[in-house]
Design a protein around this motif. Structure first.
Motif, PDB file in Angstrom:
ATOM      1  N   GLY A 250      33.667  46.318  27.896  1.00 31.37           N
ATOM      2  CA  GLY A 250      32.578  45.664  28.010  1.00 31.37           C
ATOM      3  C   GLY A 250      31.754  45.702  29.144  1.00 31.37           C
ATOM      4  O   GLY A 250      31.313  44.768  29.799  1.00 31.37           O
ATOM      5  N   VAL A 251      31.782  47.035  29.944  1.00 32.59           N
ATOM      6  CA  VAL A 251      31.254  47.344  31.164  1.00 32.59           C
ATOM      7  C   VAL A 251      30.027  48.096  30.928  1.00 32.59           C
ATOM      8  O   VAL A 251      30.454  49.314  30.123  1.00 32.59           O
ATOM      9  CB  VAL A 251      32.147  47.460  32.072  1.00 32.59           C
ATOM     10  CG1 VAL A 251      32.953  46.483  32.444  1.00 32.59           C
ATOM     11  CG2 VAL A 251      33.291  48.574  31.987  1.00 32.59           C
ATOM     12  N   ALA A 274      37.552  38.152  31.674  1.00 28.80           N
ATOM     13  CA  ALA A 274      38.678  38.319  32.828  1.00 28.80           C
ATOM     14  C   ALA A 274      38.229  38.117  34.055  1.00 28.80           C
ATOM     15  O   ALA A 274      38.954  38.010  35.092  1.00 28.80           O
ATOM     16  CB  ALA A 274      39.273  39.781  32.467  1.00 28.80           C
ATOM     17  N   GLY A 275      36.862  38.041  34.457  1.00 32.96           N
ATOM     18  CA  GLY A 275      36.395  37.772  35.647  1.00 32.96           C
ATOM     19  C   GLY A 275      35.806  39.015  36.427  1.00 32.96           C
ATOM     20  O   GLY A 275      35.771  38.666  37.661  1.00 32.96           O
ATOM     21  N   VAL A 276      35.594  40.328  35.670  1.00 33.92           N
ATOM     22  CA  VAL A 276      35.004  41.303  36.194  1.00 33.92           C
ATOM     23  C   VAL A 276      33.591  40.701  36.540  1.00 33.92           C
ATOM     24  O   VAL A 276      32.944  40.373  35.594  1.00 33.92           O
ATOM     25  CB  VAL A 276      35.305  42.476  35.165  1.00 33.92           C
ATOM     26  CG1 VAL A 276      34.524  43.810  36.034  1.00 33.92           C
ATOM     27  CG2 VAL A 276      36.748  42.926  34.984  1.00 33.92           C
ATOM     28  N   ASP A 313      42.242  47.820  39.019  1.00 35.04           N
ATOM     29  CA  ASP A 313      42.379  47.748  40.414  1.00 35.04           C
ATOM     30  C   ASP A 313      40.997  47.639  40.675  1.00 35.04           C
ATOM     31  O   ASP A 313      40.260  48.544  40.721  1.00 35.04           O
ATOM     32  CB  ASP A 313      43.245  48.782  41.105  1.00 35.04           C
ATOM     33  CG  ASP A 313      44.589  48.776  40.587  1.00 35.04           C
ATOM     34  OD1 ASP A 313      45.108  47.569  40.307  1.00 35.04           O
ATOM     35  OD2 ASP A 313      45.048  49.922  40.439  1.00 35.04           O
ATOM     36  N   VAL A 314      40.691  46.380  41.402  1.00 37.37           N
ATOM     37  CA  VAL A 314      38.991  46.404  41.646  1.00 37.37           C
ATOM     38  C   VAL A 314      38.992  46.110  43.145  1.00 37.37           C
ATOM     39  O   VAL A 314      39.573  45.217  43.600  1.00 37.37           O
ATOM     40  CB  VAL A 314      38.487  44.848  40.945  1.00 37.37           C
ATOM     41  CG1 VAL A 314      37.241  44.637  41.233  1.00 37.37           C
ATOM     42  CG2 VAL A 314      38.694  45.144  39.220  1.00 37.37           C
ATOM     43  N   VAL A 323      42.986  42.701  38.516  1.00 35.98           N
ATOM     44  CA  VAL A 323      42.312  42.158  37.386  1.00 35.98           C
ATOM     45  C   VAL A 323      42.570  42.417  36.050  1.00 35.98           C
ATOM     46  O   VAL A 323      42.460  43.553  35.520  1.00 35.98           O
ATOM     47  CB  VAL A 323      40.771  42.353  37.538  1.00 35.98           C
ATOM     48  CG1 VAL A 323      40.117  41.280  36.469  1.00 35.98           C
ATOM     49  CG2 VAL A 323      40.109  41.678  38.959  1.00 35.98           C
ATOM     50  N   PRO A 324      43.466  41.713  35.517  1.00 36.04           N
ATOM     51  CA  PRO A 324      43.991  42.132  34.164  1.00 36.04           C
ATOM     52  C   PRO A 324      42.964  41.661  33.146  1.00 36.04           C
ATOM     53  O   PRO A 324      42.653  40.733  33.185  1.00 36.04           O
ATOM     54  CB  PRO A 324      45.330  41.499  33.901  1.00 36.04           C
ATOM     55  CG  PRO A 324      45.350  40.276  34.666  1.00 36.04           C
ATOM     56  CD  PRO A 324      44.365  40.564  36.084  1.00 36.04           C
ATOM     57  N   VAL A 325      42.668  42.796  32.198  1.00 39.79           N
ATOM     58  CA  VAL A 325      41.651  42.637  30.976  1.00 39.79           C
ATOM     59  C   VAL A 325      42.238  42.728  29.847  1.00 39.79           C
ATOM     60  O   VAL A 325      42.801  43.977  29.364  1.00 39.79           O
ATOM     61  CB  VAL A 325      40.291  43.616  31.340  1.00 39.79           C
ATOM     62  CG1 VAL A 325      39.405  43.171  30.350  1.00 39.79           C
ATOM     63  CG2 VAL A 325      39.880  43.481  32.669  1.00 39.79           C
ATOM     64  N   THR A 326      42.274  41.782  28.954  1.00 42.44           N
ATOM     65  CA  THR A 326      42.790  41.782  27.479  1.00 42.44           C
ATOM     66  C   THR A 326      41.610  42.513  26.752  1.00 42.44           C
ATOM     67  O   THR A 326      40.288  41.989  26.548  1.00 42.44           O
ATOM     68  CB  THR A 326      42.990  40.680  26.802  1.00 42.44           C
ATOM     69  OG1 THR A 326      43.925  39.982  27.742  1.00 42.44           O
ATOM     70  CG2 THR A 326      43.511  40.936  25.412  1.00 42.44           C
TER      71      THR A 326
END
Length: 340
Positions: A250-251, A274-276, A313-314, A323-326
């Motif tokens: 979703g980016v 996830a905080g991205v 890796d951000v 940042v782990p994204v489910t």
């Protein structure tokens, strides 16, 4: 060369123009004789106009709008219409305009986010000839093809294939091989790309600024119909391909000299949860560096199906942050049946 904007009702003129354009590009007499057997009326009448109305609270309305127009191509005798999916994605109302100007309601039968294709069924009373699918692998750079558009932009134009290469889109989209044409056609979305046999080669997707790689030559990107044939049975039976969906974040991304910038995140999507954040730079996946959008997508999708945790890796400022994204299933975030 220019688009011939022919009014609805004079499609016969467009058809014979198409035939003339084909014959101009054909050298040997045998090939010309074969072209003369093509029914140009059939080609033109198989392309329809599409109008879609999308609810304002849908996910795609923020970027694609609530009123969309384009073209579609009839591909079988039952009124099945192939188009580019974003034109009709999440639509609550779809109208198909035949070559004679009559309007028919239509429903979305299938949407495939991997290829980008959408399939429609026109309503009762719709009749139109249909086009056979070509082997788009046989298209070569330098070939002259025809673009046929429907609806208010109904017309035809000759184009040249100026590229066959992979295409990576900012919306988590990758084609291993796309067709790039010149000159640019403005009414590109859902337009039919037709070969000298009167068969469908591709469906219009984008206006691009670099149709010729490495040069600022504008043109169009077409999705080859070879991407449809392996999944068509699944789309007709289930409305989507029957394989594990790819992980979706979703980016909205932008590639800059091999680096990947997050420009937007989808509201309530996996990345936002996830905080991205917009402005983040994605520099790796699980400790592996990424070299551009295509490489990032392949690394992302190799991790497993939708639901897989993606270890991004951000880079934020000078800090490298894991940042782990489910991940999610893109289709489940869309309202493909908004009237229900």
């Amino acid at each position: 060369m220019r688009v011939v904007a022919t009014p609805v009702g004079s499609w016969r003129t467009v058809g014979f123009l198409m035939l003339a354009l084909l014959l101009v590009t054909v050298g040997d007499q045998a090939r010309a004789a074969e072209a003369e057997r093509i029914d140009p009326e059939r080609v033109v009448r198989s392309v329809v106009g599409i109008r879609a109305v999308v609810p304002p609270d849908s996910q795609s309305s923020q970027t694609l709008g609530t009123e969309r127009t384009g073209s579609g191509v009839v591909i079988d005798g039952s009124g099945l219409i192939l188009t580019i999916g974003y034109t009709v994605m999440e639509a609550s109302q779809i109208t198909v305009t035949a070559a004679d100007g009559r309007d028919f309601p239509a429903t979305l039968s299938a949407y495939d986010p991997v290829s980008g294709f959408g399939l429609l069924r026109a309503g009762l009373g719709f009749q139109a000839p249909w086009l056979r699918l070509a082997d788009s692998h046989q298209v070569k750079e330098g070939d002259t093809l025809l673009v046929v558009t429907g609806g208010e932009a109904r017309g035809a134009a000759a184009v040249h294939v100026v590229g066959k290469r992979e295409f990576a889109g900012y919306w988590e989209y990758l084609l291993d091989e796309a067709l790039f044409t010149f000159p640019p056609i403005r009414a590109f979305n859902g337009a039919a790309l037709v070969n000298g046999d009167g068969r469908l080669v591709g469906v219009g997707s984008l206006l691009v600024g670099e149709a010729v790689q490495g040069r600022g030559v504008p043109g169009n990107m077409f999705v080859p119909v070879s991407a449809l044939e392996p999944i068509l049975a699944d789309l007709l039976a289930y409305g989507r391909r029957q394989e594990p969906p790819r992980p979706w974040l979703g980016v909205t991304l932008r590639e800059e000299t091999g680096r990947i910038l997050v420009e937007k995140v989808s509201p309530r999507g996996p990345a936002e949860t996830a905080g991205v954040r917009p402005g983040d730079w994605i520099v790796g996946v699980g400790g592996q560096g990424v070299g551009g959008l295509a490489d990032f997508y392949r690394k992302l999708w190799s991790l497993g199906p939708a639901g897989t945790v993606v270890p991004l890796d951000v880079m934020r400022g000078e800090a490298l942050t894991p940042v782990p994204v489910t991940s999610g299933d893109r289709v489940r975030f869309l309202r493909l049946t908004p009237t229900l």
